[in-house]
Scaffold this motif. Structure first.
Motif, short mmCIF file in Angstrom:
data_model
loop_
_atom_site.label_atom_id
_atom_site.label_comp_id
_atom_site.label_asym_id
_atom_site.label_seq_id
_atom_site.Cartn_x
_atom_site.Cartn_y
_atom_site.Cartn_z
N HIS A 295 79.55 63.35 68.40
CA HIS A 295 78.60 63.69 69.46
C HIS A 295 77.61 64.72 68.94
N ASN A 296 76.45 64.26 68.45
CA ASN A 296 75.40 65.17 68.01
C ASN A 296 74.67 65.77 69.19
N CYS A 297 74.29 67.03 69.06
CA CYS A 297 73.55 67.72 70.11
C CYS A 297 72.23 68.19 69.52
N LEU A 298 71.18 67.45 69.80
CA LEU A 298 69.85 67.76 69.27
C LEU A 298 68.85 67.75 70.41
N GLU A 299 67.97 68.74 70.40
CA GLU A 299 66.97 68.88 71.45
C GLU A 299 65.59 69.03 70.82
N ASP A 300 64.56 68.94 71.63
CA ASP A 300 63.20 69.22 71.19
C ASP A 300 63.15 70.64 70.61
N ILE A 301 62.46 70.81 69.48
CA ILE A 301 62.48 72.12 68.83
C ILE A 301 61.75 73.19 69.62
N ASN A 302 61.04 72.81 70.66
CA ASN A 302 60.37 73.82 71.50
C ASN A 302 61.16 74.15 72.75
N ARG A 303 62.37 73.61 72.85
CA ARG A 303 63.28 74.00 73.93
C ARG A 303 63.90 75.34 73.58
N SER A 304 64.25 76.10 74.59
CA SER A 304 65.00 77.34 74.37
C SER A 304 66.42 77.14 74.88
N PRO A 305 67.44 77.45 74.06
CA PRO A 305 68.82 77.30 74.53
C PRO A 305 69.06 78.07 75.82
N ALA A 306 69.84 77.46 76.71
CA ALA A 306 70.06 78.06 78.04
C ALA A 306 71.16 79.11 77.95
N CYS B 82 57.84 80.34 65.89
CA CYS B 82 56.70 81.04 65.30
C CYS B 82 55.47 80.14 65.34
N ASP B 83 54.30 80.76 65.57
CA ASP B 83 53.02 80.03 65.61
C ASP B 83 52.15 80.28 64.38
N LYS B 84 52.61 81.07 63.44
CA LYS B 84 51.75 81.50 62.34
C LYS B 84 51.48 80.39 61.32
N HIS B 85 52.47 79.56 61.04
CA HIS B 85 52.32 78.45 60.09
C HIS B 85 51.81 78.92 58.73
N CYS B 86 52.45 79.93 58.17
CA CYS B 86 52.15 80.32 56.80
C CYS B 86 52.43 79.14 55.87
N SER B 87 51.69 79.01 54.80
CA SER B 87 51.73 77.79 54.00
C SER B 87 53.06 77.57 53.28
N TYR B 88 53.87 78.62 53.15
CA TYR B 88 55.14 78.51 52.42
C TYR B 88 56.35 78.35 53.36
N CYS B 89 56.14 78.43 54.67
CA CYS B 89 57.26 78.63 55.60
C CYS B 89 57.55 77.38 56.42
N ILE B 90 58.83 77.03 56.53
CA ILE B 90 59.27 75.85 57.26
C ILE B 90 59.70 76.18 58.69
N ILE B 91 59.77 77.46 59.03
CA ILE B 91 60.35 77.88 60.32
C ILE B 91 59.72 77.18 61.53
N LYS C 98 58.67 74.30 61.90
CA LYS C 98 59.09 72.91 61.98
C LYS C 98 60.57 72.75 62.35
N ILE C 99 61.32 73.83 62.24
CA ILE C 99 62.74 73.73 62.62
C ILE C 99 63.10 74.64 63.79
N ARG C 100 62.23 75.59 64.10
CA ARG C 100 62.48 76.51 65.21
C ARG C 100 61.44 76.39 66.34
N GLY C 101 60.35 75.66 66.07
CA GLY C 101 59.38 75.41 67.12
C GLY C 101 58.34 76.50 67.29
N ALA D 57 71.21 72.05 59.57
CA ALA D 57 71.65 70.92 60.37
C ALA D 57 70.48 70.28 61.12
N GLN D 58 69.59 71.10 61.65
CA GLN D 58 68.42 70.60 62.36
C GLN D 58 67.50 69.82 61.42
N ARG D 59 67.28 70.38 60.25
CA ARG D 59 66.29 69.82 59.33
C ARG D 59 66.79 68.60 58.58
#
Length: 451
Positions: free
Chosen positions: A121-132, A160-169, A171-174, A82-84
């Motif tokens: 009513h869509n609920c979308l936030e910055d991907i670097n936010r943490s749910p409260a 995740c901060d690793k940014h492995c070349s195959y991984c989308i995480i 970009k969708i989880r921050g 849904a995020q992506r």
């Protein structure tokens, strides 16, 4: 209103689902697992690899038919897919009434309330936010644990901060965001108060816990604090990146009786060339060194790993190198994914993409080898004694399904306990292993377990 909640994907996604379930129940919504009586449906989606993406799409399409027929009055897509693909979902599946992004899970009630009242009513936030979710704990009824209650997952970080070349995480989880330690201890205490005897620590990467908040790796400190919780018997650690495993972490696992001598270390490959193309931060020699060190320091440690086969540019020689590494290391548990090219990742644009049939053949090669290793290890366990936790009864037999410290739920094997005694889910017993069948063990009760 009765809500059908469908959680797809990983155990980290499941924690979000349990939090959302709790919030809905507290608001007054009823939860059902029967789609024929559901008046609203929430699908917490996954899109980590193509198979997961397709499963999420298929479930949304199936639920859209219920929405179209009018039996369901509200359909919400949440989570990674849904995020992506928020725009694509609402264009291609117009029956979806609202989107709740990965970092807006705490707004699920707001989204459903709006849809029920006739608003999109869509609920979308910055991907670097943490749910409260700070006040969303088992103690106040705000988390509905769906694992049976005798074990529960504790998500210690997001992103995740690793940014492995195959991984989308990323970009969708921050970016990597640790959950404050006091919050985790409070949540673990509430989970144990409501029956959990095993806590399983999860994150995209558990080994980096605390770096962003405290300026150092704090997983060992967190383990020590969790071990002080009365009534908690096992703590299991998943998703440990090998390059981040420290002497302090090894010492904590070794010294704390409640911490299972079990580590999940996703190495992904063992060819240096492929590891570099993947963007991984270890080479073959370093991987072998860490595995050897862990087994030297903790002789009975159970090591699980995951691999990716068919990565772009993987030659027959790379594949043989990986097979040789698996044969040499003899992992206790191992899973293999075929490479899935994901949009917006560097690897999807790499040259020398591998044919799907070849990927599957290489996957089968590795699993055939691992099967031999696993079956031999299971046979070697005969005659030993293991402490196991009962998962349930085998229907129509005088036997129970159980897990040892060597078995994470849903990914590893079982210990089948033959007994006429009456046992309950969550009970611990010591079992003498009398036989094995493929990945599973068979045993008899040796004695009751007392703390």
């Amino acid at each position: 209103m009765k809500v059908l909640f469908i959680s797809l994907g990983c155990d980290k996604n499941l924690v979000d689902s349990e939090m959302m379930l709790g919030m809905l129940v507290q608001k007054g919504y009823a939860i059902t697992d029967d789609e024929t009586e559901a008046e609203a449906v929430v699908v917490n989606t996954c899109c980590f690899i193509n198979d997961a993406k397709q499963e999420s799409i298929n479930i949304l399409l199936e639920m859209a038919e219920l929405r179209k027929s009018g039996t369901v009055k509200a359909l919400i897509a949440a989570g990674c897919l849904a995020q992506r693909y928020q725009e694509e979902i609402q264009k291609e599946i117009p029956e979806v009434d609202a989107i709740v992004g990965t970092t807006a899970a705490d707004r699920i009630v707001e989204a459903l309330d709006a849809v029920v009242s006739g608003q999109s009513h869509n609920c979308l936030e910055d991907i670097n936010r943490s749910p409260a979710f700070k006040k969303c704990t088992s103690a106040n009824g705000n988390r509905i644990v769906t694992t049976g209650g005798h074990y529960a997952y504790l998500k210690i970080a997001e992103g995740c901060d690793k940014h492995c070349s195959y991984c989308i995480i990323p970009k969708i989880r921050g970016n990597y965001r640790s959950v404050p330690m006091e919050q985790l201890v409070e949540e673990a205490e509430s989970l144990v108060a409501f029956g959990a005897k095993e806590i399983i620590l999860v994150a995209q990467e558990t080994t980096l816990y605390g770096m962003d908040l405290y300026g150092k790796k704090c997983l060992p400190e967190l383990l020590h604090k969790l071990c002080n919780i009365g009534g908690l018997y096992w703590i299991r650690i998943l998703y440990c990146y090998p390059e981040e495993i420290t002497d302090e972490l090894i010492a904590a696992i070794k010294s704390e009786e409640k911490v299972c001598n079990y580590l999940d270390i996703p190495i992904q490959h063992a060819s240096d060339k492929i590891l570099r193309r993947m963007g991984r931060r270890t080479d073959r020699q370093e991987l072998a060194g860490m595995i050897t060190k862990l087994r030297s320091e903790i002789p009975d440690i159970c090591l699980r790993t995951t691999l990716i086969t068919g990565f772009p540019g993987e030659t027959p020689e790379d594949h043989e190198s990986l097979l040789a590494f698996v044969d040499e290391m003899e992992f206790d548990r191992l899973g293999v994914f075929t490479y899935s090219p994901e949009e917006d990742t560097p690897a999807a644009l790499f040259e020398n993409q591998i044919d799907e049939d070849k990927k599957l053949d290489r996957q089968a090669d590795i699993m055939e080898l691992q099967q031999e290793i696993a079956f031999e290890k299971a046979q070697d366990a005969v005659g030993s004694t293991l402490l196991v936790m009962v998962e349930g009864m085998v229907p129509d037999e005088h036997a129970y399904v159980a897990r040892s410290y060597r078995d994470a739920p849903n990914v590893d094997g079982f210990v089948f306990v033959q007994t006429d005694r009456e046992l309950m889910t969550g009970d611990f017993v010591r079992v003498r292993i009398t036989g094995s069948y493929e990945y599973d063990l068979i045993g008899e009760i040796e004695d009751e377990f007392t703390e």
